[in-house]
Design a protein around this motif. Sequence first.
Motif, PDB file in Angstrom:
ATOM      1  N   LYS A   1      70.169  65.005 103.095  1.00 28.88           N
ATOM      2  CA  LYS A   1      70.567  65.903 104.187  1.00 28.88           C
ATOM      3  C   LYS A   1      69.403  66.791 104.617  1.00 28.88           C
ATOM      4  CE  LYS A   1      75.507  66.048 103.044  1.00 28.88           C
ATOM      5  NZ  LYS A   1      75.462  64.956 102.061  1.00 28.88           N
ATOM      6  N   ARG A   2      68.253  66.171 104.738  1.00 26.62           N
ATOM      7  CA  ARG A   2      67.065  66.876 105.201  1.00 26.62           C
ATOM      8  C   ARG A   2      66.059  65.847 105.687  1.00 26.62           C
ATOM      9  NH1 ARG A   2      63.294  68.688 100.157  1.00 26.62           N
ATOM     10  NH2 ARG A   2      62.033  69.257 101.959  1.00 26.62           N
ATOM     11  N   GLU A   3      65.015  66.311 106.345  1.00 24.96           N
ATOM     12  CA  GLU A   3      63.967  65.420 106.819  1.00 24.96           C
ATOM     13  C   GLU A   3      62.957  65.153 105.711  1.00 24.96           C
ATOM     14  OE1 GLU A   3      62.316  67.226 110.325  1.00 24.96           O
ATOM     15  OE2 GLU A   3      63.651  66.070 111.633  1.00 24.96           O
ATOM     16  N   ILE A   4      62.484  63.894 105.683  1.00 21.88           N
ATOM     17  CA  ILE A   4      61.415  63.510 104.765  1.00 21.88           C
ATOM     18  C   ILE A   4      60.382  62.724 105.573  1.00 21.88           C
ATOM     19  CG2 ILE A   4      62.962  63.452 102.776  1.00 21.88           C
ATOM     20  CD1 ILE A   4      62.918  60.394 102.937  1.00 21.88           C
ATOM     21  N   PRO A   5      59.170  62.554 105.042  1.00 22.90           N
ATOM     22  CA  PRO A   5      58.145  61.833 105.815  1.00 22.90           C
ATOM     23  C   PRO A   5      58.577  60.399 106.136  1.00 22.90           C
ATOM     24  CG  PRO A   5      57.131  63.055 104.018  1.00 22.90           C
ATOM     25  CD  PRO A   5      58.610  63.126 103.802  1.00 22.90           C
TER      26      PRO A   5
END
Length: 393
Positions: free
Chosen positions: A198-202
């Motif tokens: 539930k978050r942005e990752i590369p």
Amino acid sequence: MSNWEAKTLGQFLALQRGYDLTADQRTDGNIPVMGAGGKNGTHGTSKASGPGVVIGRSGSSFGQVYLSELDFWPHNTSMYVTDYKGNDKYFTYYLLKNLDFNRLNSGSAQPSLNRNYIYPVKVKVPKSDEQKKISNVLRSLDKKIELNNRINAELEAMAKTLYDFWFVQFDFPDDSPQGQGKPYKTSGGKMVYNPILKREIPEGWEVAPLSSITRVSNESINPADYPEKLFKHFSIPVFDATNTFGVERGNTIGSNKFTVEDTDLLVSKLNPWFNRVVYAMAEPEQICSTEFVVWRCPNASIKNFMYMIATSPQFIAHCTQSATGTSNSHKRVNPNVMMRFDQPFNLKVAEKLGQHLEPILKQLIVNQRENTKLASLRDWLLPMLMNGQVTVK
């Protein structure tokens, strides 16, 4: 020891019960509050000058002796020395640490210390100049331990900062042609939303359960089958925060233990020691309690990376929330559940971070091991110095 004088503790010092201080009464400040278990927070006002000596008055820390170098607030769960009567303060601290307060319990169901029980205790003490020589020896060991602890706090902070930059903020050095070694996210590296975290990752990274990064080893032996061998034995909760271990012969250890190799991390599965992680070193005949989960990492770089995960608040919270059992003191996290912890992961970046962490973590462990030896030496010397068996020139 012929020049040592026999006294009662009441002739040697004066004690007073500490002062009430509720949580609501505390004010902002950096004055240590010294209670039965040592420092238990800070306050804006002091009641005693440092260096000062405090004795736990009640509860599970009954009879424990602490030293505050700074001015402090003695809490009502403790007693503190108000008059040293010309004696060396540090010698007083070590003298009290060498006493067995269990026989001076004045309580019933709840252990309690009363100065009227303490004052009649007889001790032999040297003149103040010899007191200073004795305390200087012991204090030099404690100062080295304190220095190593301060260095380790800095090393731990450095390691955490690196890990946070690379795997929380995702500002690892971008080695791609367009990145040219600049911080990935800050320099505009592409991020994508991950529904699991539930978050942005590369972009291009995966979300990996720990089981896909390292395996768990269940290889075990019964040390009793090897009575001639000296095993380096890690156990829970016997080993302390410095990750020390006991050295025992096989015939003193009567049940199966996991084997330990130099690329292993030993992660506690037992409440309340989920934050206990042993960083194994290259040493022969290492074994550990089966209350550890043995992460047998594929290489040293991944081991260093995994150490940062194992000591992270997020992983400890995962273990705490997943633990099951009949009571808090006997709750355990199932190893399979432990290894389901999800981690944003890129193998190349993880190994590169692990290489940067290598000298930091190795020095941290060296300092911890040195502290173990220094503490053992101090504890061995303490009673002999205090009864005159060993003299200081």
